[in-house]
Structure formats: structure tokens, C-alpha cells
Design a protein around this motif. Structure first.
Motif, PDB file in Angstrom:
ATOM      1  N   TRP A 221      -7.953  22.505   9.104  1.00  0.00           N
ATOM      2  CA  TRP A 221      -8.477  21.674  10.197  1.00  0.00           C
ATOM      3  C   TRP A 221      -8.100  22.214  11.574  1.00  0.00           C
ATOM      4  O   TRP A 221      -8.745  21.881  12.572  1.00  0.00           O
ATOM      5  N   LEU A 222      -7.079  23.057  11.653  1.00  0.00           N
ATOM      6  CA  LEU A 222      -6.651  23.604  12.942  1.00  0.00           C
ATOM      7  C   LEU A 222      -7.742  24.443  13.602  1.00  0.00           C
ATOM      8  O   LEU A 222      -7.796  24.542  14.824  1.00  0.00           O
ATOM      9  N   ASP A 223      -8.621  25.054  12.807  1.00  0.00           N
ATOM     10  CA  ASP A 223      -9.700  25.860  13.384  1.00  0.00           C
ATOM     11  C   ASP A 223     -10.604  25.021  14.277  1.00  0.00           C
ATOM     12  O   ASP A 223     -11.179  25.539  15.233  1.00  0.00           O
ATOM     13  N   ASP A 224     -10.740  23.751  13.975  1.00  0.00           N
ATOM     14  CA  ASP A 224     -11.573  22.859  14.787  1.00  0.00           C
ATOM     15  C   ASP A 224     -10.788  22.162  15.891  1.00  0.00           C
ATOM     16  O   ASP A 224     -11.345  21.353  16.628  1.00  0.00           O
ATOM     17  N   ALA A 225      -9.494  22.439  16.000  1.00  0.00           N
ATOM     18  CA  ALA A 225      -8.651  21.751  16.980  1.00  0.00           C
ATOM     19  C   ALA A 225      -8.490  22.516  18.294  1.00  0.00           C
ATOM     20  O   ALA A 225      -7.906  21.985  19.240  1.00  0.00           O
ATOM     21  N   ALA A 226      -8.999  23.734  18.375  1.00  0.00           N
ATOM     22  CA  ALA A 226      -8.897  24.504  19.617  1.00  0.00           C
ATOM     23  C   ALA A 226      -9.584  23.738  20.741  1.00  0.00           C
ATOM     24  O   ALA A 226     -10.684  23.215  20.572  1.00  0.00           O
ATOM     25  N   GLY A 227      -8.897  23.616  21.872  1.00  0.00           N
ATOM     26  CA  GLY A 227      -9.447  22.889  23.014  1.00  0.00           C
ATOM     27  C   GLY A 227      -9.317  21.384  22.909  1.00  0.00           C
ATOM     28  O   GLY A 227      -9.823  20.651  23.758  1.00  0.00           O
ATOM     29  N   LYS A 228      -8.634  20.917  21.873  1.00  0.00           N
ATOM     30  CA  LYS A 228      -8.462  19.476  21.645  1.00  0.00           C
ATOM     31  C   LYS A 228      -6.973  19.152  21.588  1.00  0.00           C
ATOM     32  O   LYS A 228      -6.131  20.035  21.556  1.00  0.00           O
ATOM     33  N   VAL A 229      -6.672  17.853  21.550  1.00  0.00           N
ATOM     34  CA  VAL A 229      -5.289  17.393  21.461  1.00  0.00           C
ATOM     35  C   VAL A 229      -5.087  16.675  20.131  1.00  0.00           C
ATOM     36  O   VAL A 229      -5.950  15.903  19.684  1.00  0.00           O
ATOM     37  N   VAL A 230      -3.944  16.948  19.498  1.00  0.00           N
ATOM     38  CA  VAL A 230      -3.613  16.340  18.215  1.00  0.00           C
ATOM     39  C   VAL A 230      -2.129  15.976  18.216  1.00  0.00           C
ATOM     40  O   VAL A 230      -1.308  16.669  18.800  1.00  0.00           O
ATOM     41  N   LYS A 231      -1.814  14.878  17.549  1.00  0.00           N
ATOM     42  CA  LYS A 231      -0.417  14.450  17.434  1.00  0.00           C
ATOM     43  C   LYS A 231       0.194  15.045  16.164  1.00  0.00           C
ATOM     44  O   LYS A 231      -0.361  14.907  15.079  1.00  0.00           O
ATOM     45  N   VAL A 232       1.349  15.721  16.343  1.00  0.00           N
ATOM     46  CA  VAL A 232       2.074  16.307  15.216  1.00  0.00           C
ATOM     47  C   VAL A 232       3.532  15.886  15.351  1.00  0.00           C
ATOM     48  O   VAL A 232       4.184  16.225  16.344  1.00  0.00           O
ATOM     49  N   ILE A 233       4.040  15.170  14.370  1.00  0.00           N
ATOM     50  CA  ILE A 233       5.420  14.697  14.403  1.00  0.00           C
ATOM     51  C   ILE A 233       6.368  15.891  14.514  1.00  0.00           C
ATOM     52  O   ILE A 233       6.084  16.974  14.014  1.00  0.00           O
ATOM     53  N   HIS A 234       7.506  15.697  15.139  1.00  0.00           N
ATOM     54  CA  HIS A 234       8.432  16.794  15.447  1.00  0.00           C
ATOM     55  C   HIS A 234       8.782  17.666  14.250  1.00  0.00           C
ATOM     56  O   HIS A 234       8.850  18.881  14.359  1.00  0.00           O
ATOM     57  N   LEU A 235       8.998  17.054  13.093  1.00  0.00           N
ATOM     58  CA  LEU A 235       9.420  17.820  11.921  1.00  0.00           C
ATOM     59  C   LEU A 235       8.320  18.704  11.340  1.00  0.00           C
ATOM     60  O   LEU A 235       8.609  19.623  10.579  1.00  0.00           O
ATOM     61  N   LEU A 236       7.063  18.450  11.705  1.00  0.00           N
ATOM     62  CA  LEU A 236       5.970  19.269  11.193  1.00  0.00           C
ATOM     63  C   LEU A 236       5.564  20.387  12.145  1.00  0.00           C
ATOM     64  O   LEU A 236       4.726  21.219  11.792  1.00  0.00           O
ATOM     65  N   LEU A 237       6.146  20.438  13.332  1.00  0.00           N
ATOM     66  CA  LEU A 237       5.794  21.517  14.264  1.00  0.00           C
ATOM     67  C   LEU A 237       6.028  22.888  13.636  1.00  0.00           C
ATOM     68  O   LEU A 237       5.248  23.818  13.860  1.00  0.00           O
ATOM     69  N   THR A 238       7.086  23.010  12.853  1.00  0.00           N
ATOM     70  CA  THR A 238       7.420  24.309  12.263  1.00  0.00           C
ATOM     71  C   THR A 238       6.417  24.754  11.211  1.00  0.00           C
ATOM     72  O   THR A 238       6.463  25.900  10.760  1.00  0.00           O
TER      73      THR A 238
END
Length: 189
Positions: free
Chosen positions: A61-78
């Protein structure tokens, strides 16, 4: 180079929904699915995307997220892959307020907490935040803006231009400012 993925992150109950609301109101499309609806704890909604929870195994799904904003909890940033640019708006809130807000939310929903004493939970969060900060600092494709929740709510006029500039300077600052409701800063330390 693709447009950056804008990520709003932080601990649960640290102001991530507010940041999502502001950025979306300013004109950036949000990656959300509407599954988690507004409630007494977040009367303006959560702005979440369920697939983020499966980030370890589902990154498509990240391929469609360019130029957009998404919430990612701190522990999943890695779990975010290093193959694209990111701009991370990281919400910081007094840990006493975070724990109090989480406790209030759990009580309101009739659910039990994890059983950790507040002081122990704050120590765990402090360690997690340090680990995530070090991970982010080691990645040149991640730009980071730390936003203190209390300051943002108390003085949106000071923070909205900073956030907008960090995100490229094209957002509607008046709309971002209007998304801040100081009355929703509850569970103060």
C-alpha cells in the motif's frame, strides 16, 4: 525520486489524530479507511488505515501513499522500507498525559490496561522513544519534525507555519489552524 510519504507518528494518545486532521484539512490527501470512527476519546476521528497494523508483512500500500499522509504508530516506523523518502511529523506529549489519556480511554471502553504501573509504563515508553529516535536519525531518507502536542494546541499560530514549511509549504495554513480545538486537550498532567 517519488514524492515523499508523509507519516504522522508518536505514542498512542500523543496527538497523532490531531496532526492528521490538521494536515488533511490543509489539503494533503490522507491514507485512511474510516473503519475506526469518532468517539468520545477522539470526537473528530482517528484517521487510521487498518493495513498499517500489518506493515511487517504488507508494504504494498505504500506505493499509493506517495504525496499523502498516513498515521504509523511509533513502534511500526522501523518497518518502513528504506526504498523511498519520508517526512515524519512525530508528536511528543508529556508521558504523564499520555498514560492518563490511555487509562481514561480504556476505562471508558470497559477494557483493562496492560497491568503496568504508570511509572513503569512511562519508563517503557521512554526507552521505546529513544530506540525509534536513534533509528530515524540513522536513515537519511527520513526527514523528522518533532511537534510538542501541548505547544501545538496552546499556540497553533506558532506551529502551523513550521509544519507547513516542513511538508513543502503548499498547505492551507488557515484550514490547518482551524482544525485545532484547544478544548480537546484533556487529561492534562
Amino acid at each position: 525520486m517519488p514524492a515523499p510519504v508523509t507519516v504522522v507518528s508518536g505514542l498512542p494518545r500523543s496527538g497523532t489524530s490531531l496532526a492528521m486532521q490538521m494536515i488533511h484539512a490543509g489539503g494533503m490527501p490522507a491514507v485512511t479507511d474510516g473503519r475506526r470512527t469518532s468517539d468520545d476519546d477522539n470526537p473528530r476521528g482517528y484517521f487510521e488505515f487498518e493495513r498499517v497494523k500489518q506493515l511487517r508483512s504488507d508494504k504494498a500500500w505504500l506505493d499509493d501513499a506517495a504525496g499523502k499522509v498516513v498515521k504509523v504508530i511509533h513502534l511500526l516506523l522501523t518497518e518502513l522500507p528504506d526504498d523511498r523518502p519520508y517526512r515524519v511529523v512525530f508528536m511528543r506529549r508529556d508521558l504523564r498525559e499520555v498514560v492518563k489519556s490511555q487509562s481514561t480511554m480504556l476505562a471508558r471502553s470497559g477494557r483493562a490496561g496492560g497491568g503496568l504501573a504508570p511509572e513503569r509504563l512511562m519508563a517503557v515508553y521512554e526507552q521505546q522513544l529513544g530506540t525509534v529516535a536513534a533509528w530515524l536519525a540513522a536513515r537519511p531518507n527520513f526527514a523528522l519534525l518533532d511537534v510538542p502536542y501541548a505547544e501545538l494546541v496552546a499556540s497553533p499560530a506558532a506551529w502551523v507555519p513550521r509544519i507547513n514549511a516542513f511538508l513543502g509549504g503548499t498547505l492551507d495554513e488557515a484550514a490547518m489552524h482551524a482544525a485545532v480545538d484547544p478544548a480537546l486537550h484533556r487529561n492534562r498532567a
